[in-house]
Design an enzyme around this catalytic site. Structure first.
Site, PDB file in Angstrom:
ATOM      1  N   LYS A  48       0.826  -1.201   0.000  1.00 38.48           N
ATOM      2  CA  LYS A  48       0.000   0.000   0.000  1.00 38.48           C
ATOM      3  C   LYS A  48       0.869   1.263   0.000  1.00 38.48           C
ATOM      4  O   LYS A  48       0.400   2.338  -0.301  1.00 38.48           O
ATOM      5  CB  LYS A  48      -0.862   0.032   1.280  1.00 38.48           C
ATOM      6  CG  LYS A  48      -1.710  -1.197   1.475  1.00 38.48           C
ATOM      7  CD  LYS A  48      -2.305  -1.147   2.917  1.00 38.48           C
ATOM      8  CE  LYS A  48      -2.905  -2.497   3.272  1.00 38.48           C
ATOM      9  NZ  LYS A  48      -3.148  -2.620   4.703  1.00 38.48           N
ATOM     10  N   GLY A  49       2.134   1.108   0.352  1.00 39.33           N
ATOM     11  CA  GLY A  49       2.992   2.257   0.604  1.00 39.33           C
ATOM     12  C   GLY A  49       3.226   3.160  -0.590  1.00 39.33           C
ATOM     13  O   GLY A  49       3.521   4.343  -0.436  1.00 39.33           O
ATOM     14  N   ASP A 106       7.757   2.426  -3.119  1.00 42.75           N
ATOM     15  CA  ASP A 106       7.916   3.482  -2.118  1.00 42.75           C
ATOM     16  C   ASP A 106       9.346   3.557  -1.600  1.00 42.75           C
ATOM     17  O   ASP A 106       9.950   4.613  -1.561  1.00 42.75           O
ATOM     18  CB  ASP A 106       6.926   3.284  -0.949  1.00 42.75           C
ATOM     19  CG  ASP A 106       6.947   1.865  -0.378  1.00 42.75           C
ATOM     20  OD1 ASP A 106       7.705   1.006  -0.894  1.00 42.75           O
ATOM     21  OD2 ASP A 106       6.199   1.610   0.585  1.00 42.75           O
ATOM     22  N   ASP A 109      14.805  -1.193   0.830  1.00 49.01           N
ATOM     23  CA  ASP A 109      15.584  -1.323   2.060  1.00 49.01           C
ATOM     24  C   ASP A 109      16.594  -2.460   1.844  1.00 49.01           C
ATOM     25  O   ASP A 109      17.651  -2.241   1.275  1.00 49.01           O
ATOM     26  CB  ASP A 109      14.604  -1.603   3.202  1.00 49.01           C
ATOM     27  CG  ASP A 109      15.251  -1.543   4.563  1.00 49.01           C
ATOM     28  OD1 ASP A 109      16.352  -1.007   4.680  1.00 49.01           O
ATOM     29  OD2 ASP A 109      14.642  -2.039   5.539  1.00 49.01           O
ATOM     30  N   LYS A 137      17.287   3.193   0.686  1.00 45.07           N
ATOM     31  CA  LYS A 137      18.117   3.091   1.901  1.00 45.07           C
ATOM     32  C   LYS A 137      19.220   2.081   1.615  1.00 45.07           C
ATOM     33  O   LYS A 137      19.119   0.919   1.995  1.00 45.07           O
ATOM     34  CB  LYS A 137      17.260   2.583   3.070  1.00 45.07           C
ATOM     35  CG  LYS A 137      16.499   3.654   3.787  1.00 45.07           C
ATOM     36  CD  LYS A 137      16.126   3.264   5.221  1.00 45.07           C
ATOM     37  CE  LYS A 137      15.126   2.143   5.294  1.00 45.07           C
ATOM     38  NZ  LYS A 137      14.437   2.100   6.616  1.00 45.07           N
ATOM     39  N   PHE A 158      14.062   4.464  10.130  1.00 46.20           N
ATOM     40  CA  PHE A 158      12.705   4.024   9.798  1.00 46.20           C
ATOM     41  C   PHE A 158      11.830   5.264   9.596  1.00 46.20           C
ATOM     42  O   PHE A 158      11.659   6.060  10.508  1.00 46.20           O
ATOM     43  CB  PHE A 158      12.133   3.136  10.901  1.00 46.20           C
ATOM     44  CG  PHE A 158      10.835   2.504  10.511  1.00 46.20           C
ATOM     45  CD1 PHE A 158      10.812   1.336   9.759  1.00 46.20           C
ATOM     46  CD2 PHE A 158       9.629   3.092  10.869  1.00 46.20           C
ATOM     47  CE1 PHE A 158       9.618   0.757   9.377  1.00 46.20           C
ATOM     48  CE2 PHE A 158       8.413   2.519  10.485  1.00 46.20           C
ATOM     49  CZ  PHE A 158       8.411   1.353   9.738  1.00 46.20           C
ATOM     50  N   VAL A 159      11.314   5.421   8.392  1.00 48.81           N
ATOM     51  CA  VAL A 159      10.579   6.639   8.054  1.00 48.81           C
ATOM     52  C   VAL A 159       9.095   6.352   7.849  1.00 48.81           C
ATOM     53  O   VAL A 159       8.709   5.230   7.516  1.00 48.81           O
ATOM     54  CB  VAL A 159      11.157   7.320   6.788  1.00 48.81           C
ATOM     55  CG1 VAL A 159      12.559   7.849   7.058  1.00 48.81           C
ATOM     56  CG2 VAL A 159      11.175   6.371   5.597  1.00 48.81           C
ATOM     57  N   ASP A 165       4.052   3.626   6.469  1.00 47.24           N
ATOM     58  CA  ASP A 165       3.311   3.484   7.722  1.00 47.24           C
ATOM     59  C   ASP A 165       4.178   3.059   8.895  1.00 47.24           C
ATOM     60  O   ASP A 165       5.292   2.575   8.718  1.00 47.24           O
ATOM     61  CB  ASP A 165       2.217   2.417   7.557  1.00 47.24           C
ATOM     62  CG  ASP A 165       2.817   1.009   7.522  1.00 47.24           C
ATOM     63  OD1 ASP A 165       3.721   0.786   6.698  1.00 47.24           O
ATOM     64  OD2 ASP A 165       2.409   0.162   8.332  1.00 47.24           O
ATOM     65  N   ARG A 171       0.287   6.998   6.970  1.00 48.74           N
ATOM     66  CA  ARG A 171       0.446   6.992   5.508  1.00 48.74           C
ATOM     67  C   ARG A 171      -0.024   8.304   4.880  1.00 48.74           C
ATOM     68  O   ARG A 171       0.416   8.671   3.798  1.00 48.74           O
ATOM     69  CB  ARG A 171      -0.367   5.850   4.893  1.00 48.74           C
ATOM     70  CG  ARG A 171       0.094   4.452   5.277  1.00 48.74           C
ATOM     71  CD  ARG A 171      -0.600   3.434   4.387  1.00 48.74           C
ATOM     72  NE  ARG A 171      -0.518   2.073   4.886  1.00 48.74           N
ATOM     73  CZ  ARG A 171       0.509   1.246   4.669  1.00 48.74           C
ATOM     74  NH1 ARG A 171       1.538   1.669   3.976  1.00 48.74           N
ATOM     75  NH2 ARG A 171       0.500   0.019   5.140  1.00 48.74           N
TER      76      ARG A 171
HETATM   77  P1  5GP Z   1      12.885  -4.595   1.550  1.00 51.02           P
HETATM   78  O1  5GP Z   1      12.353  -5.905   1.028  1.00 51.02           O
HETATM   79  O2  5GP Z   1      13.573  -3.758   0.517  1.00 51.02           O
HETATM   80  O3  5GP Z   1      13.739  -4.803   2.774  1.00 51.02           O
HETATM   81  O4  5GP Z   1      11.666  -3.819   2.150  1.00 51.02           O
HETATM   82  C1  5GP Z   1      10.801  -3.094   1.419  1.00 51.02           C
HETATM   83  C2  5GP Z   1       9.552  -2.837   2.230  1.00 51.02           C
HETATM   84  O5  5GP Z   1       9.826  -2.720   3.638  1.00 51.02           O
HETATM   85  C3  5GP Z   1       8.951  -1.533   1.814  1.00 51.02           C
HETATM   86  O6  5GP Z   1       8.107  -1.672   0.707  1.00 51.02           O
HETATM   87  C4  5GP Z   1       8.260  -1.086   3.089  1.00 51.02           C
HETATM   88  O7  5GP Z   1       6.986  -1.687   3.153  1.00 51.02           O
HETATM   89  C5  5GP Z   1       9.108  -1.655   4.210  1.00 51.02           C
HETATM   90  N1  5GP Z   1      10.070  -0.644   4.714  1.00 51.02           N
HETATM   91  C6  5GP Z   1      11.411  -0.646   4.572  1.00 51.02           C
HETATM   92  N2  5GP Z   1      11.962   0.443   5.152  1.00 51.02           N
HETATM   93  C7  5GP Z   1      10.938   1.146   5.686  1.00 51.02           C
HETATM   94  C8  5GP Z   1      10.863   2.383   6.418  1.00 51.02           C
HETATM   95  O8  5GP Z   1      11.841   3.081   6.714  1.00 51.02           O
HETATM   96  N3  5GP Z   1       9.608   2.783   6.778  1.00 51.02           N
HETATM   97  C9  5GP Z   1       8.489   2.070   6.492  1.00 51.02           C
HETATM   98  N4  5GP Z   1       7.326   2.559   6.898  1.00 51.02           N
HETATM   99  N5  5GP Z   1       8.524   0.902   5.803  1.00 51.02           N
HETATM  100  C10 5GP Z   1       9.732   0.451   5.405  1.00 51.02           C
END
Ligand code: 5GP
Length: 187
Positions: A48-49, A106, A109, A137, A158-159, A165, A171
């Site tokens: 949803k982000g 969005d 990470d 990130k 963490f943003v 969210d 959001r």
């Molecule tokens: P990844 O698979 O790249 O580790 O994670 C991606 C997902 O983790 C993003 O789509 C998001 O839902 C969540 N996520 C990663 N970092 C953040 C953050 O700083 N804030 C929030 N709200 N969600 C995050």
């Protein structure tokens, strides 16, 4: 978690203002329009982000385009998460075979979610597959991802806001920020 009514007041530090985000989204839209001139795009957003980013970016792109939406969630638990296993909660509505696809994310990470998604979508045989993320990130990256368009590179914090969210809240903030520590400890 305990949801407060003062959403903006829960934010300790604003990383990106509404004006900064809107200016960057306009730039990204112009760049994508120039790079993909003459083509019809299919934007695939990941719920949803990515919802606010998708809504703004699609209107900043001056090309004919279709949109589709997917929703994914990582399997719970640290072990399975680090293996990059992702569950598809909502799949594409239409075929993307032969289409020029742009994934609209969005935040990247560890990169595990997107890595899975890219492999999944490649299997659907699009003509091309590009990635646009609002936030990156890189500090926590576990898999290498070739990102074509990045809005902002941010530190390992963490943003929340502009789609992102904490416990499904925040959001709807128009900016991106970091919550005050006491918000987490109240959760
Ligand atoms: P990844 O698979 O790249 O580790 O994670 C991606 C997902 O983790 C993003 O789509 C998001 O839902 C969540 N996520 C990663 N970092 C953040 C953050 O700083 N804030 C929030 N709200 N969600 C995050």
């Amino acid at each position: 978690m305990v949801a407060t009514t003062d959403l903006a007041g829960d934010v300790g530090e604003i990383l990106l203002t509404e004006e900064q985000i809107q200016a960057r989204v306009a730039e990204l839209g112009a760049q994508i329009s120039a790079d993909m001139a003459g083509r019809t795009l299919t934007l695939v957003s990941v719920l949803k982000g990515s919802l606010p980013f998708m809504a703004d970016l699609m209107r900043a792109i001056r090309l004919p385009l279709r949109i589709d939406l997917m929703e994914v969630s990582s399997y719970g638990g640290a072990t399975t998460e680090s293996s990059g296993l992702v569950r598809i909660l909502k799949d594409l509505s239409s075929s993307i075979e032969g289409e020029d696809v742009l994934i609209v994310e969005d935040i990247i990470d560890t990169g595990l979610t997107l890595n899975y998604l890219v492999r999944y979508l490649r299997g659907k045989k699009p003509a091309s597959l590009r990635i646009c993320t609002l936030l990156d990130k890189p500090a926590r990256r576990l898999v290498e991802i070739d990102v074509d368009y990045t809005g902002f590179t941010i530190p390992d914090q963490f943003v929340v806001g502009y789609g992102l969210d904490y416990g499904e809240i925040y959001r709807n903030l128009r900016f991106v920020g970091v919550l005050k520590p006491e918000v987490y400890s109240a959760g």
